[in-house]
Design a protein around this motif. Structure first.
Motif, PDB file in Angstrom:
ATOM      1  N   ALA A 169       6.817  98.411 117.778  1.00 63.48           N
ATOM      2  CA  ALA A 169       5.791  97.430 117.491  1.00 63.48           C
ATOM      3  C   ALA A 169       5.224  96.199 116.579  1.00 63.48           C
ATOM      4  N   TRP A 170       5.186  95.566 115.947  1.00 63.26           N
ATOM      5  CA  TRP A 170       4.366  94.736 115.012  1.00 63.26           C
ATOM      6  C   TRP A 170       3.443  95.322 114.310  1.00 63.26           C
ATOM      7  N   ILE A 171       4.370  94.977 112.681  1.00 63.26           N
ATOM      8  CA  ILE A 171       3.239  95.781 112.206  1.00 63.26           C
ATOM      9  C   ILE A 171       2.728  94.680 111.139  1.00 63.26           C
ATOM     10  N   ASN A 172       1.507  94.347 110.892  1.00 62.84           N
ATOM     11  CA  ASN A 172       0.580  92.804 110.120  1.00 62.84           C
ATOM     12  C   ASN A 172       0.130  93.725 108.902  1.00 62.84           C
ATOM     13  N   LEU A 173       1.007  93.774 107.654  1.00 64.88           N
ATOM     14  CA  LEU A 173       0.068  93.325 106.232  1.00 64.88           C
ATOM     15  C   LEU A 173      -0.415  92.447 105.495  1.00 64.88           C
ATOM     16  N   VAL A 174      -2.288  92.751 105.162  1.00 64.27           N
ATOM     17  CA  VAL A 174      -2.512  91.191 104.645  1.00 64.27           C
ATOM     18  C   VAL A 174      -3.014  92.388 103.320  1.00 64.27           C
ATOM     19  N   ASN A 175      -2.551  91.419 102.238  1.00 68.07           N
ATOM     20  CA  ASN A 175      -3.323  91.900 100.988  1.00 68.07           C
ATOM     21  C   ASN A 175      -3.038  93.542 101.069  1.00 68.07           C
ATOM     22  N   PRO A 176      -2.201  93.982 101.384  1.00 69.86           N
ATOM     23  CA  PRO A 176      -1.871  95.673 101.340  1.00 69.86           C
ATOM     24  C   PRO A 176      -2.457  96.133  99.842  1.00 69.86           C
ATOM     25  N   GLY A 177      -2.645  97.742 100.331  1.00 67.09           N
ATOM     26  CA  GLY A 177      -2.829  98.412  99.387  1.00 67.09           C
ATOM     27  C   GLY A 177      -2.028  99.370  98.604  1.00 67.09           C
ATOM     28  N   LYS A 178      -1.558 100.577  97.904  1.00 61.99           N
ATOM     29  CA  LYS A 178      -0.422 101.253  97.839  1.00 61.99           C
ATOM     30  C   LYS A 178      -0.425 101.706  98.946  1.00 61.99           C
ATOM     31  N   SER A 179      -1.164 102.686  99.282  1.00 63.27           N
ATOM     32  CA  SER A 179      -0.776 103.656 100.189  1.00 63.27           C
ATOM     33  C   SER A 179      -0.495 103.174 101.481  1.00 63.27           C
ATOM     34  N   GLU A 180      -0.557 101.341 101.466  1.00 63.23           N
ATOM     35  CA  GLU A 180      -0.489 101.463 102.902  1.00 63.23           C
ATOM     36  C   GLU A 180       0.878 101.109 102.683  1.00 63.23           C
ATOM     37  N   ILE A 181       0.994 100.199 101.490  1.00 59.11           N
ATOM     38  CA  ILE A 181       2.849  99.975 101.951  1.00 59.11           C
ATOM     39  C   ILE A 181       3.310 100.978 101.160  1.00 59.11           C
ATOM     40  N   SER A 182       3.178 102.166 101.571  1.00 58.20           N
ATOM     41  CA  SER A 182       3.669 103.218 101.097  1.00 58.20           C
ATOM     42  C   SER A 182       4.342 103.853 102.509  1.00 58.20           C
ATOM     43  N   TYR A 183       3.122 103.867 103.383  1.00 67.43           N
ATOM     44  CA  TYR A 183       3.399 104.369 104.709  1.00 67.43           C
ATOM     45  C   TYR A 183       3.958 103.401 105.777  1.00 67.43           C
ATOM     46  N   VAL A 184       4.478 101.856 105.081  1.00 66.04           N
ATOM     47  CA  VAL A 184       5.472 101.679 106.048  1.00 66.04           C
ATOM     48  C   VAL A 184       6.536 101.487 105.650  1.00 66.04           C
ATOM     49  N   SER A 185       6.755 101.073 104.252  1.00 66.80           N
ATOM     50  CA  SER A 185       7.988 101.614 103.533  1.00 66.80           C
ATOM     51  C   SER A 185       8.584 102.991 104.333  1.00 66.80           C
ATOM     52  N   GLU A 186       7.711 103.990 104.042  1.00 67.50           N
ATOM     53  CA  GLU A 186       8.054 105.407 104.133  1.00 67.50           C
ATOM     54  C   GLU A 186       8.635 105.498 106.023  1.00 67.50           C
ATOM     55  N   ASN A 187       7.994 104.665 106.877  1.00 62.56           N
ATOM     56  CA  ASN A 187       8.307 104.971 108.043  1.00 62.56           C
ATOM     57  C   ASN A 187       9.571 104.727 108.373  1.00 62.56           C
ATOM     58  N   LEU A 188       9.041 103.268 107.766  1.00 59.81           N
ATOM     59  CA  LEU A 188      10.306 102.122 108.493  1.00 59.81           C
ATOM     60  C   LEU A 188      11.687 101.998 107.514  1.00 59.81           C
TER      61      LEU A 188
END
Length: 311
Positions: free
Chosen positions: A22-41
């Protein structure tokens, strides 16, 4: 904002959760979104946050199981009243074993073209190919914006021919600032591209190498165009600054000449308006005679000044 996309046989679809390929696209992400991507990948948070810093320089870095590439992407200034004004923002591309992640502080057309399916023949699971397509689209976007800047500067120059204001020069200055941003960012991107070509931090197939060559060529062309337009614009600004000053001098010369011509009748009328004995005071046609005398001298002065091109 967090978006997850994946290419399938039916086309690219949006997902709720991260999957392999999958392709994950982050645009001005919040802390929860950053943590989610960081932990999963298993991506260090600092790599994601780095792309959100407007002052971050373009670079490439290999860290464990991920490759981090930061480039500068062009963005139009939506607050500008007239088009052609742009700046650049960092665009982060993180490639892991099974996924690709893009991170940016603001929405930009580089990524939006992929999100809106405007780019054909790209697949989220072909990470290297997708990565190079992003770089290629970024270079093409620079070229497109550079042409827009050139068109906008042409429109402003047409208005400058008759202008006595600084408004048009200020607009040209904004365009020149955009070209400086572009030139600096393109040179930084060039260093990243050359490092990718030289050190091969990402596994590439022969067709990928050809696409990388195309990206480098497009980037070099954009650099040359930015330098050419910047030199032209700089010379144009200097020339039109003189034009505005000259236009103002012409207007002032005309107004001065008109003032001198009009002062003749005023002066004569002042003499005959004195509370003393004056010629023609008993003549019933005194006003007409004085008016004719005033116009005669005013016309003589006007013709003399016209011969000397003072009008």
């Amino acid at each position: 904002m967090l978006q997850i996309f994946k290419s399938t046989d039916a086309g690219m679809i949006a997902l709720e959760r991260i999957e392999s390929g999958a392709w994950i696209n982050l645009v001005n992400p919040g802390k929860s979104e950053i943590s989610y991507v960081s932990e999963n990948l298993n991506i260090p948070v600092e790599h994601i946050i780095a792309a959100l810093d407007e002052e971050e320089r373009a670079r490439i870095e290999v860290d464990g199981n991920c490759t981090v590439v930061l480039i500068d992407a062009p963005v139009p200034n939506v607050e500008a009243k007239e088009g052609g004004v742009y700046y650049t923002v960092p665009l982060g591309i993180i490639i892991t074993d099974k996924n690709i992640v893009t991170v940016s502080l603001r929405e930009n057309h580089v990524i939006n073209n992929f999100v809106e399916r405007k780019i054909k023949s790209f697949y989220t699971f072909k990470k290297t190919r997708f990565f190079l397509q992003i770089l290629y689209n970024n270079s093409k976007l620079y070229l497109r914006y550079l042409r827009d800047i050139d068109k906008t500067s042409g429109l402003i120059e047409n208005r400058l021919h008759k202008s006595l204001r600084n408004k048009e020069l200020i607009q040209l200055l904004e365009l020149e600032k955009s070209l400086v941003y572009f030139s600096t960012s393109l040179k930084s991107n060039e260093m990243v591209l050359e490092k990718i070509q030289r050190s091969n931090p990402i596994k590439m197939y022969p067709e990928d190498s050809e696409l990388l060559d195309d990206v480098i060529i497009e980037n070099k062309q954009a650099i040359e165009m930015a330098n050419i337009y910047s030199n032209i614009l700089s010379g144009t600004m200097d020339a039109y600054a003189s034009v505005i000053s000259n236009n103002l001098n012409i207007v002032m010369k005309f107004l001065t000449s008109v003032t001198i011509v009009l002062s003749i009748p005023t002066m004569i009328a002042s003499f005959f308006g004195m509370n003393v004995d004056v010629p023609f005071e008993s003549n019933p046609h005194a006003f007409t005679i004085i008016f004719i005398i005033s116009m005669f001298f005013a016309i003589i002065i006007a013709l003399t000044m016209a011969r000397k091109e003072m009008f």
